[in-house]
Each structure stands twice: as C-alpha cells, then as structure tokens.
Design a protein around this motif. Sequence first.
Motif, PDB file in Angstrom:
ATOM      1  N   ASN A 109      10.162  20.909 -15.905  1.00 16.76           N
ATOM      2  CA  ASN A 109      11.207  19.935 -15.567  1.00 16.76           C
ATOM      3  C   ASN A 109      10.702  18.497 -15.430  1.00 16.76           C
ATOM      4  O   ASN A 109      10.852  17.875 -14.360  1.00 16.76           O
ATOM      5  CB  ASN A 109      11.921  20.348 -14.272  1.00 16.76           C
ATOM      6  N   PRO A 110      10.124  17.926 -16.473  1.00 14.97           N
ATOM      7  CA  PRO A 110       9.719  16.517 -16.387  1.00 14.97           C
ATOM      8  C   PRO A 110      10.932  15.596 -16.299  1.00 14.97           C
ATOM      9  O   PRO A 110      11.941  15.815 -16.979  1.00 14.97           O
ATOM     10  CB  PRO A 110       8.939  16.296 -17.687  1.00 14.97           C
ATOM     11  N   THR A 111      10.840  14.572 -15.470  1.00 16.39           N
ATOM     12  CA  THR A 111      11.935  13.608 -15.325  1.00 16.39           C
ATOM     13  C   THR A 111      11.361  12.212 -15.112  1.00 16.39           C
ATOM     14  O   THR A 111      10.295  12.045 -14.517  1.00 16.39           O
ATOM     15  CB  THR A 111      12.849  13.946 -14.132  1.00 16.39           C
ATOM     16  N   PHE A 112      12.105  11.233 -15.595  1.00 14.89           N
ATOM     17  CA  PHE A 112      11.829   9.831 -15.299  1.00 14.89           C
ATOM     18  C   PHE A 112      12.898   9.387 -14.304  1.00 14.89           C
ATOM     19  O   PHE A 112      14.096   9.476 -14.590  1.00 14.89           O
ATOM     20  CB  PHE A 112      11.889   8.998 -16.581  1.00 14.89           C
ATOM     21  N   VAL A 113      12.468   8.922 -13.137  1.00 17.49           N
ATOM     22  CA  VAL A 113      13.400   8.525 -12.085  1.00 17.49           C
ATOM     23  C   VAL A 113      13.293   7.011 -11.891  1.00 17.49           C
ATOM     24  O   VAL A 113      12.264   6.501 -11.447  1.00 17.49           O
ATOM     25  CB  VAL A 113      13.107   9.247 -10.758  1.00 17.49           C
ATOM     26  N   SER A 114      14.355   6.313 -12.257  1.00 18.03           N
ATOM     27  CA  SER A 114      14.381   4.856 -12.119  1.00 18.03           C
ATOM     28  C   SER A 114      15.830   4.397 -11.955  1.00 18.03           C
ATOM     29  O   SER A 114      16.672   4.692 -12.817  1.00 18.03           O
ATOM     30  CB  SER A 114      13.768   4.192 -13.347  1.00 18.03           C
ATOM     31  N   PRO A 115      16.155   3.769 -10.835  1.00 15.59           N
ATOM     32  CA  PRO A 115      15.237   3.394  -9.747  1.00 15.59           C
ATOM     33  C   PRO A 115      14.886   4.579  -8.846  1.00 15.59           C
ATOM     34  O   PRO A 115      15.649   5.531  -8.751  1.00 15.59           O
ATOM     35  CB  PRO A 115      16.031   2.348  -8.972  1.00 15.59           C
TER      36      PRO A 115
END
Length: 480
Positions: A109-115
């Motif tokens: 479960n890779p994720t990019f969290v921004s903001p």
Amino acid sequence: MNKIFTVFIMFIIAIISSCEINAQNPTFDLSAANFQFTDSIGTGGVADDAMTFDILIWHTNAGTSGPFEFALGQYYFNVSSVIGVTADFNYYIVPGSTQFSNSNAVPRNPTFVSPDGTSPIGASLRVNSNTVLGAGSGPIVSTIYPGTRVCTMRFKKKVGSTADFPLLNMTWRTALPNPFSKVFAYVGTTNTDITLNGNYDIGPGSATLLYPQNNSINNPLTVNFIWNKRSSSTGYLLQIYTDSLITNNIVSDTLSNSDSARTVTGFNKNIKFFWRVGTKDINENYYFSPLNKFTTTPGLRVNLKIIPEGLYYPIFNLLSRRDTFSVYARNTVIPFAVIDSAKSVVDSISFKGNFVFKNAPEGTYFLQVKHFSSVETWSKSIGIPMTLTDTAFYDFTSEITQAYGSNLKFKSDKYCIYSGDINQDGIIDASDLIKVYNDSYVGLTGRYLVSDLNGDNVVDASDISTADNNVFAGILKIIP
C-alpha cells in the motif's frame, strides 16, 4: 552481608545477560538509493516527470549477531509538499523488483500524502508493513554491500513534469510522530523491533547528462561536459572511456558537490568516446548515470558551392551530373603551403559538396579547387576562417569576387569556374582545344570523358565551342 552480595551478583549477571542479548541483535543500514530520473515527455532532461529508487537493507554486524532473519518492515519518508498534492502523483512498487526470497516480505500500500500535517516539510511517501512472517519464514538479509533490495519504488507525476525531483528534500522518517519507518527481525524465534539499531541514509540520484548530447557527432577537441546537480550529492566523478565496456579509462576526475561542468581538452579527431558521471553519497559510494557516447569532429569542414561552366544547364538550373572535386587548404602567406586536402562529390541539384580536412588545425585558409576538366580556381584573397566547432560555408557562384582575381564566368544567373583545361596545365589553349577536336572527330562517347565538357556522354561541337571560346578569351588560372 550475604544477601547484599547475592543481590549484587544477580544484578551483574542481569547486566551481562542484557548486553549479550543486545549484542546479538542485528544492526543494519537501510538506504534509499540508485535514484533514476526520467523524462517521459521529451524535454531533453531539463524537466523530469518520474523517478525510481531502491529500498535496500544491509546487515552490518553479521559477525556478532549471526544471520539476520527479516520479519517486518515499513518505510516512510518526509518529502517537500511544494511539488503538488496527493492526486498529482502515482507512487507504487515496481512489480518483481524484490530480492527477498519470500515475496510476502514485500511492503504494501504505497501512498503519497500531501499535504501531510505529520511531516515537518509538508508531505510524505509511505509504504506500509508487509505480511507478518513466521519465524523461519523470513528472508535472510545480505551482509554484502549494498545488501538486499526490499523493492524498487516509482514515483511519477500524472501530468506534466517537475523541474528536478531532488527538490523533494527526501529524508527518512525514523521517529515520532507516527507513522514512521520500522524494521523487525527474528532474534531466535522472537519478533524483535530493531528500528533503533539501524543507520538510515538517502543515496543521491544519478546525474542527468546534458552535454555533449548522447550520440552527437562533430564535437570539438575541447569538450565542456555538463550535467545537472543533485541536491543530496556530496561530490561527483566524471569518467571518460574509449570503449562501451568501460575498460579503457582516459579521464577520471573527482569534483566537488558544487560542480556541474568540467572542461576536458586534448581529444583526438574522429574518435567515439563514452562518458558517465557518478554522484557520491555521504558514505563515499558512487551512483553512476547511464553511459553516453559522442564522437569528435573529423576535422575542419567546409560546405562548398561551385559550378563547372560546361556542366551547367541554366534552363533547368541543374548540372548534367554529379562530379568529384579536390580541394586544398593552403596558408594565406607566402609560399601558400598546402596544409591539407579533401575530396568530395558536388551535387547536381544543390551544387554543393561537403569537404573535410582531417589534419589541418583551426585557422584561415585559401581554398584551391581542382576539377579534372576545369581551370584551377582559388578562393578570395582574404581567405576563409575555419574552426573545428562549426562548418564553414563558401559559395563560388554568388559573386565574381568569390574567386581570387575574379576568375569566374557569369552564365545565366550563376558564376561558374571555366571549363576546358583538359591537360590541367593552368591555361586553356590550343593543346586543350585539339584534344576536344580530335575526340569529337571520332565521335568519342562514354561517361566522365575529360573532353566531354557538357557531360552529355558524347564529345561533339558543343564541347568544341566551350573550349574554343575560352581559348579565345585567354583563360588561365589566377593564383596569389
């Protein structure tokens, strides 16, 4: 007293036992390395829209802790939020990229969290922990640098590009606030948190090579090598080879992290070279760019436009055939020594030929032009500047003064060199005329006959007329 002594002995034993247990816990190096930056939208390396990198784990105290049986891992990075929001990017594990023997050890479960309010620089890259592995089922982590590849990650912008992915300011998140990176190992059969036993580092990305461009030709003998800087690099290593197997190294220059260019002199002409740049990390390891190749200039180049009078048909604005010319580069001072020579074919449509002087240095030269049935003709008196970095252009057809002594004939709308010097003695006279006349008398036919001045493959009255007119005019070569 005995009780005090007994308590003291038990305390010492407990400390020793604790130290022995801790000594057996594996230590490790967890790194994000081998960064590759790609430009899938074709901006020539100026703007990258994707990067890949490896997550690697290396067992660093195998001699005291024994085998490192991996149990669990989760991997978190703080990154800058300035590049965009979550919806702008895809972040995923490259399928089949792990070196773990048990595929269940791959994180999920890779994720990019921004903001991301928990990140000190505004955003995060996250890969959650793998499936719980039973004791004996965990893969053994390599003790050889750089270790075992957990997986390869790819982070890609969905639309457009980003100026330079190191602007992420990527760092490991290794402590609170949650969530943060954690590593567990089996110590015996116990699933043990060894997160604090690790060293965490970010390897620099490989440099993008900008100049000379890959597969480029005609590069000068002094080359300014240029690459883009990576913010996490501590230095660079420029390497140049003469073979694609990188066995024959001719340059290996160590440079500071503020450098992104290096000028190298002394290359030989017309040779293919191969080069790469290594970016250095804090542990003195280098991450090399792909190998690019370039070829140096074959020499001084001139694109020459010229028309032999007899071969030119003004009604069609064509030559009757393509023809070979010899050109000599001569010094512009007495005794006007020949420095180099070149031979090429002049096209029948463009009237141009490309000539390369492989041995002449940069400078200003007379061009002495020879054609097997025309009067030798020299370029104008000031000479022609020629450099290794560019092609010189010279047009004998545009102005009468383009030839030394204005030794050209105007035919329709073009200036031409005179036809008829059959024996190449520098003058069109009776000896040339008699050759044309005799060949015409017997009806000589064939290709590239020296007396066939108009190139129609037969020697006849039209060839006699051209020669006779130039005999009457007293045409001869004019030289300095």
